[in-house]
Design a protein around this motif. Structure first.
Motif, PDB file in Angstrom:
ATOM      1  N   GLU A   1      41.199  36.564  52.167  1.00 32.97           N
ATOM      2  CA  GLU A   1      40.001  36.645  51.326  1.00 32.97           C
ATOM      3  C   GLU A   1      39.742  38.086  50.895  1.00 32.97           C
ATOM      4  O   GLU A   1      39.389  38.350  49.740  1.00 32.97           O
ATOM      5  CB  GLU A   1      38.782  36.115  52.087  1.00 32.97           C
ATOM      6  CG  GLU A   1      38.708  34.610  52.186  1.00 32.97           C
ATOM      7  CD  GLU A   1      37.523  34.145  53.019  1.00 32.97           C
ATOM      8  OE1 GLU A   1      37.086  32.994  52.827  1.00 32.97           O
ATOM      9  OE2 GLU A   1      37.035  34.918  53.878  1.00 32.97           O
TER      10      GLU A   1
ATOM     11  N   GLN B   1      43.119  39.534  48.562  1.00 31.00           N
ATOM     12  CA  GLN B   1      43.667  38.895  47.366  1.00 31.00           C
ATOM     13  C   GLN B   1      43.288  39.597  46.065  1.00 31.00           C
ATOM     14  O   GLN B   1      43.971  39.420  45.048  1.00 31.00           O
ATOM     15  CB  GLN B   1      43.252  37.430  47.312  1.00 31.00           C
ATOM     16  CG  GLN B   1      41.768  37.186  47.205  1.00 31.00           C
ATOM     17  CD  GLN B   1      41.449  35.702  47.139  1.00 31.00           C
ATOM     18  OE1 GLN B   1      42.085  34.947  46.410  1.00 31.00           O
ATOM     19  NE2 GLN B   1      40.467  35.267  47.920  1.00 31.00           N
ATOM     20  N   HIS B   2      42.240  40.397  46.084  1.00 29.02           N
ATOM     21  CA  HIS B   2      41.862  41.130  44.873  1.00 29.02           C
ATOM     22  C   HIS B   2      42.443  42.545  44.865  1.00 29.02           C
ATOM     23  O   HIS B   2      42.214  43.301  43.924  1.00 29.02           O
ATOM     24  CB  HIS B   2      40.341  41.180  44.749  1.00 29.02           C
ATOM     25  CG  HIS B   2      39.709  39.819  44.711  1.00 29.02           C
ATOM     26  ND1 HIS B   2      39.995  38.897  43.722  1.00 29.02           N
ATOM     27  CD2 HIS B   2      38.835  39.209  45.560  1.00 29.02           C
ATOM     28  CE1 HIS B   2      39.311  37.782  43.950  1.00 29.02           C
ATOM     29  NE2 HIS B   2      38.608  37.946  45.056  1.00 29.02           N
ATOM     30  N   ARG B   3      43.189  42.887  45.914  1.00 27.15           N
ATOM     31  CA  ARG B   3      43.797  44.215  46.002  1.00 27.15           C
ATOM     32  C   ARG B   3      45.304  44.176  45.764  1.00 27.15           C
ATOM     33  O   ARG B   3      45.880  45.150  45.272  1.00 27.15           O
ATOM     34  CB  ARG B   3      43.539  44.826  47.382  1.00 27.15           C
ATOM     35  CG  ARG B   3      42.081  44.868  47.801  1.00 27.15           C
ATOM     36  CD  ARG B   3      41.946  45.632  49.109  1.00 27.15           C
ATOM     37  NE  ARG B   3      40.708  45.316  49.804  1.00 27.15           N
ATOM     38  CZ  ARG B   3      40.342  45.846  50.961  1.00 27.15           C
ATOM     39  NH1 ARG B   3      41.133  46.721  51.562  1.00 27.15           N
ATOM     40  NH2 ARG B   3      39.204  45.501  51.536  1.00 27.15           N
TER      41      ARG B   3
ATOM     42  N   THR C   1      40.751  29.498  49.769  1.00 26.56           N
ATOM     43  CA  THR C   1      40.351  30.865  49.417  1.00 26.56           C
ATOM     44  C   THR C   1      40.862  31.269  48.039  1.00 26.56           C
ATOM     45  O   THR C   1      40.501  32.332  47.533  1.00 26.56           O
ATOM     46  CB  THR C   1      40.899  31.878  50.441  1.00 26.56           C
ATOM     47  OG1 THR C   1      42.325  31.984  50.298  1.00 26.56           O
ATOM     48  CG2 THR C   1      40.549  31.480  51.862  1.00 26.56           C
ATOM     49  N   GLY C   2      41.751  30.457  47.457  1.00 22.10           N
ATOM     50  CA  GLY C   2      42.380  30.798  46.188  1.00 22.10           C
ATOM     51  C   GLY C   2      43.760  31.400  46.335  1.00 22.10           C
ATOM     52  O   GLY C   2      44.417  31.711  45.338  1.00 22.10           O
ATOM     53  N   VAL C   3      44.232  31.546  47.571  1.00 23.10           N
ATOM     54  CA  VAL C   3      45.547  32.128  47.841  1.00 23.10           C
ATOM     55  C   VAL C   3      46.585  31.016  47.952  1.00 23.10           C
ATOM     56  O   VAL C   3      46.327  29.951  48.522  1.00 23.10           O
ATOM     57  CB  VAL C   3      45.503  32.965  49.138  1.00 23.10           C
ATOM     58  CG1 VAL C   3      46.903  33.359  49.599  1.00 23.10           C
ATOM     59  CG2 VAL C   3      44.645  34.209  48.925  1.00 23.10           C
TER      60      VAL C   3
ATOM     61  N   GLU D   1      47.824  47.272  53.912  1.00 23.32           N
ATOM     62  CA  GLU D   1      47.989  47.905  52.597  1.00 23.32           C
ATOM     63  C   GLU D   1      48.966  49.076  52.651  1.00 23.32           C
ATOM     64  O   GLU D   1      49.726  49.293  51.698  1.00 23.32           O
ATOM     65  CB  GLU D   1      46.635  48.346  52.059  1.00 23.32           C
ATOM     66  CG  GLU D   1      45.761  47.177  51.627  1.00 23.32           C
ATOM     67  CD  GLU D   1      44.530  47.609  50.859  1.00 23.32           C
ATOM     68  OE1 GLU D   1      44.540  47.484  49.617  1.00 23.32           O
ATOM     69  OE2 GLU D   1      43.573  48.082  51.506  1.00 23.32           O
TER      70      GLU D   1
END
Length: 266
Positions: free
Chosen positions: A96, A99-101, A123-125, A255
């Motif tokens: 969560e 996913q936007h990174r 979660t959209g993943v 990351e």
């Protein structure tokens, strides 16, 4: 352990993957391996040969997976733990946040059901479920098929959530960049001593559910000491998926690894 018990020959189901090849069932693991070869009467030398053959075959698949992932700059983590460690909840919170990174994908391993993959997809993943049937771990052959189906994005992160088991997954390389062992504080601080192979194989230990420490007799320092007796190089992060403790450090660790993997193909 399962390299000699025959569980690797059980039928496996991978979402979207057709296992009916030439009108015969496609089986993962060593097709020539008899079930339960550790039964009384089995010659010890034969057991050793079977175990060596299984692990060597798995390693060939793992090496191929690792090359495939490296060529695409994908940072792959193999998440391992006992059942009930909170691994899936931690993974849900992780994807969560990530996913936007960066691009994220998940391979889920369980003996039955697609419940964990469904939780990730909510979660959209993107997530793909592997059901191992009677098998107690994922292997590199299964993961290779899942990669073909999933097609994780170049330069992203791939999380492989293994079957809940602190024994057999330690022996099976999947082609990941790192094994990450999740240990819940509800399990007792002596788990690293009881299951040393897993903690020796891991690069990072996530000590999970630390929000419950006030209600438990659990000595964090003792647990970390036990783990580092087994693996002096083991990194440790204390986290809580529910309260958020340690999540920033965990996400930063991912990351950094993803950045290095992506930079290697530029």
């Amino acid at each position: 352990m399962c390299t000699t018990c025959g569980c690797g020959g059980s039928e496996v189901k991978i979402e979207g993957h057709d296992h009916d090849e030439g009108n015969r069932r496609h089986r993962h693991g060593d097709e020539s391996q008899p079930a339960h070869v550790h039964a009384p009467g089995m010659d010890g030398r034969r057991m050793v040969r079977i175990e060596q053959d299984i692990l060597a075959k798995n390693q060939r698949h793992a090496d191929a997976n690792r090359r495939h992932l490296a060529e695409r700059g994908i940072f792959a983590l193999n998440l391992v733990s006992s059942p009930g460690s909170g691994k899936t909840t931690l993974l849900v919170r992780t994807v969560e946040a990530l996913q936007h990174r960066l691009p994220v994908a998940v391979i889920e391993g369980d003996q039955q059901t697609a419940r964990d993959a469904e939780r990730i997809r909510a979660t959209g993943v993107t997530a793909l479920q592997i059901n191992t049937g009677k098998g107690c771990h994922l292997d590199a052959h299964m993961v290779g098929h899942a990669l073909e189906q999933l097609q994780p994005a170049v330069g992203g992160a791939l999380f492989i959530e293994n079957v809940g088991n602190l024994v057999c997954p330690a022996a099976f390389d999947l082609g990941e960049g790192h094994k990450v062992v999740v240990l819940s504080v509800t399990e007792g601080e002596d788990k690293p001593l009881k299951y040393p192979d897993m903690f020796h194989a891991a690069d990072l230990m996530l000590l999970n559910k630390v929000d419950l420490l006030p209600y438990l007799e659990f000595d964090v320092d003792v647990c970390i000491d036990y783990a580092r007796r087994i693996n002096p190089k083991l990194s440790v992060l204390q986290v809580s998926a529910i309260r958020g403790d340690g999540m920033t450090a965990w996400l930063d660790w991912i990351e950094r690894g993803a950045g290095l993997a992506s930079a290697a193909i530029r």
